[in-house]
Motif scaffolding. Sequence first.
Motif, short mmCIF file in Angstrom:
data_model
loop_
_atom_site.label_atom_id
_atom_site.label_comp_id
_atom_site.label_asym_id
_atom_site.label_seq_id
_atom_site.Cartn_x
_atom_site.Cartn_y
_atom_site.Cartn_z
N ILE A 1 0.85 -1.19 0.00
CA ILE A 1 0.00 0.00 0.00
C ILE A 1 0.89 1.25 0.00
O ILE A 1 1.81 1.37 0.81
CB ILE A 1 -0.94 0.02 1.23
N VAL A 2 0.61 2.15 -0.93
CA VAL A 2 1.31 3.42 -1.02
C VAL A 2 0.31 4.53 -0.73
O VAL A 2 -0.80 4.52 -1.27
CB VAL A 2 1.90 3.63 -2.44
N VAL A 3 0.70 5.47 0.13
CA VAL A 3 -0.20 6.56 0.47
C VAL A 3 0.43 7.90 0.14
O VAL A 3 1.58 8.16 0.50
CB VAL A 3 -0.56 6.50 1.98
N ILE A 4 -0.33 8.72 -0.57
CA ILE A 4 0.12 10.08 -0.86
C ILE A 4 -0.91 11.02 -0.24
O ILE A 4 -2.09 11.01 -0.60
CB ILE A 4 0.20 10.33 -2.38
N ASN A 5 -0.44 11.81 0.75
CA ASN A 5 -1.38 12.67 1.46
C ASN A 5 -0.59 13.85 2.00
O ASN A 5 0.55 13.69 2.45
CB ASN A 5 -2.03 11.87 2.61
N LYS A 6 -1.19 15.04 1.95
CA LYS A 6 -0.43 16.21 2.40
C LYS A 6 -0.41 16.33 3.93
O LYS A 6 0.39 17.07 4.49
CB LYS A 6 -0.98 17.49 1.76
#
Lengths: 245, 325
Positions: B287-292
């Motif tokens: 799982i890859v997460v991109i979040n600011k």
Amino acid sequence: MKFLVCISNVPDTTTKITFTPDNKELNKAGVQFVINPWDEYALTRAIELKEQLGGSVTVLNVGEADTEPNIRKALAIGADDAIRVNAKPTDAFFVAQQIAAVAKDGGYDVILMGKESIDYNGFQVHGMVGELLGIPTVAPAMKLDMSGNTATLEREIEGGKEIVEVQTPFVVSCQEPMCEPRIPNMRGIMTARTKPLKVVEATGQGAATQVTEYALPPKKQGVKLIDAENAGDLIRLLRNEAKVI
Amino acid sequence: MSVLVVVECDKGEVKKSSLEVASYGAQVAQALGTTATAIAVGEASEASLASLGEQGISKVLYDNEARLKEFVNGAYTKLIAAAAEQEQAQVIVLANSNIGTSVGSRLAVRLQASLATNVVELPRVEGGNFIVKRGAYSGKAFSDVVLLNDRKIIAVKKNSIEALHNAGQTAQVQSFSAQLADTDFADAPKQVIMQEQTGGVPLPEADKVVSGGRGMKGPENWHLIEDLAKALGAATACSKPVSDVDWRPHHEHVGQTGITVSPNLYIACGISGAIQHLAGVNSSKVIVVINKDPEAPFFKAADYGIVGDVFDVLPKLTQAVKELG
Ligand SMILES: Cc1cc2nc3c(=O)[nH]c(=O)nc-3n(C[C@H](O)[C@H](O)[C@H](O)COP(=O)(O)OP(=O)(O)OC[C@H]3O[C@@H](n4cnc5c(N)ncnc54)[C@H](O)[C@@H]3O)c2cc1C
Ligand SMILES: Cc1cc2nc3c(=O)[nH]c(=O)nc-3n(C[C@H](O)[C@H](O)[C@H](O)COP(=O)(O)OP(=O)(O)OC[C@H]3O[C@@H](n4cnc5c(N)ncnc54)[C@H](O)[C@@H]3O)c2cc1C
């Protein structure tokens, strides 16, 4: 038209699932039980169709007395009466036999269920009930319209949908976007208290399966952070380290 | 005694999930000291059926009747029940798909079999009990289940079993017919409508998924998701609020009340990681997460993460995939 809506009593979707120390049962401490979210689509659509075509909506649960608050909630949302089969729902086949017996006895035209229970995720009670009664099951349906004894449904298949037409009686398992599930209003809550809730005893054979143990998914190792400036490094890690691309 | 596997085909090819089902069945057959036969449904070609030998299948039964090209629950059930009787199948293995479970639940009653859906591992026998491990609580847990009846039906969750590839092995393809009557086609579809797939990959079959949440701000920005998905050969998905407001179609919504996916790679863009969303994706391998927001709960469930703005990060990722080739 007589509608039978089957509702299952499940832990609220926000529940953090844990088990008893022997891993044999759900740890119910602090868990709030709700009507299975998919069953809310079945219930609301049955009420809408009743309003359109006339008839009655009966809710059915196979469970012990602790499910009654959610049965009352279904009555508050707009079902006319309710039946509880007084038994521990030991497995899908056991539950299906109870539903089939009630359906046969009451001569229901449309038996509505949810797509699946969010606790045991069986996706099977509807098929079993259809088979026990020798009638079609359409699962999972995104749309259900009726004209006379003919129903037109949209059945979801992987990657698309089929338009299916069946005659009553039939079983349907419901999912979004079939309708906008209703919530009880004040008047509904008041009248629900006096609506009939009949308790019957279980029939048929026992379960065909038995849960011996529960387990939680393995914990993640922890996240590896990549600097946003060098976002491209992520792709190289996915190729060379995780080997997934 | 034998093992019967139900193989779903589409446009002449065996579906990927059915290659896994066939491999599962072949391994069960081997453990039981018997052989695995397949019954194929849908639109199949002889060559693709013969190649099921690579998954350890010795014989494939196929009924070429035109009305069986599309899913019909009544007819499929009768066909598979007839094959199970002919082969004296003790174990029937099928996909945990809408087709597989719809048919499996009817078969369980008709053949007095014990059914387990959502199964994630090969069965084991312990103290005379036939036990399978299955997903429960919508991805939040697993359970071990004993199948009590003599006959057993197992619906295998996608991407939980590695497909076998024994190059060069072929299966013998035999025509098969179950004397279907018109009444078996009561639920035959009047019409079949397939969705357009971004990147050509249907979400439930995909082994890579790029998914967007409310952090994507609006449907007009979805080309960023689609570009990365196309470059990776991935399917696209979304969180529930995104489909609720019609930024994306409902069939892309994953989670506890949407579809459960278990791809090798799940990339979440601008999704906070609510418990209901995680339930639908947490059996993904990576799982890859991109979040600011560095505090976004999704990072706790992630293998890789980028704290950053999706509008800045996504084009960089797409570029990097293209460069890597
Ligand atoms: C204390 C307890 C112990 C249990 N132990 C076991 C066990 O050992 N093994 C096991 O397999 N299961 C067990 N169950 C699960 C229970 O039997 C399930 O309700 C049943 O298995 C059906 O779930 P499913 O996921 O297969 O249903 P699905 O097929 O996913 O449900 C489809 C639809 O069927 C209807 N439905 C499902 N359950 C009911 C119900 N009870 N009443 C009315 N309608 C219903 C709903 O409309 C639902 O949306 C237990 C449950 C309880 C409460
Ligand atoms: C009964 C029930 C069932 C539910 N079932 C589901 C389900 O099946 N699936 C599901 O998904 N949800 C489900 N939900 C909803 C769930 O609780 C959450 O509300 C939902 O998942 C949130 O969606 P989101 O992450 O897209 O939006 P938000 O929670 O609003 O998160 C948006 C995220 O984007 C980030 N962000 C914003 N701008 C940027 C930017 N420029 N760059 C990077 N990051 C950015 C924010 O930091 C935030 O973390 C359910 C809820 C209920 C009550």
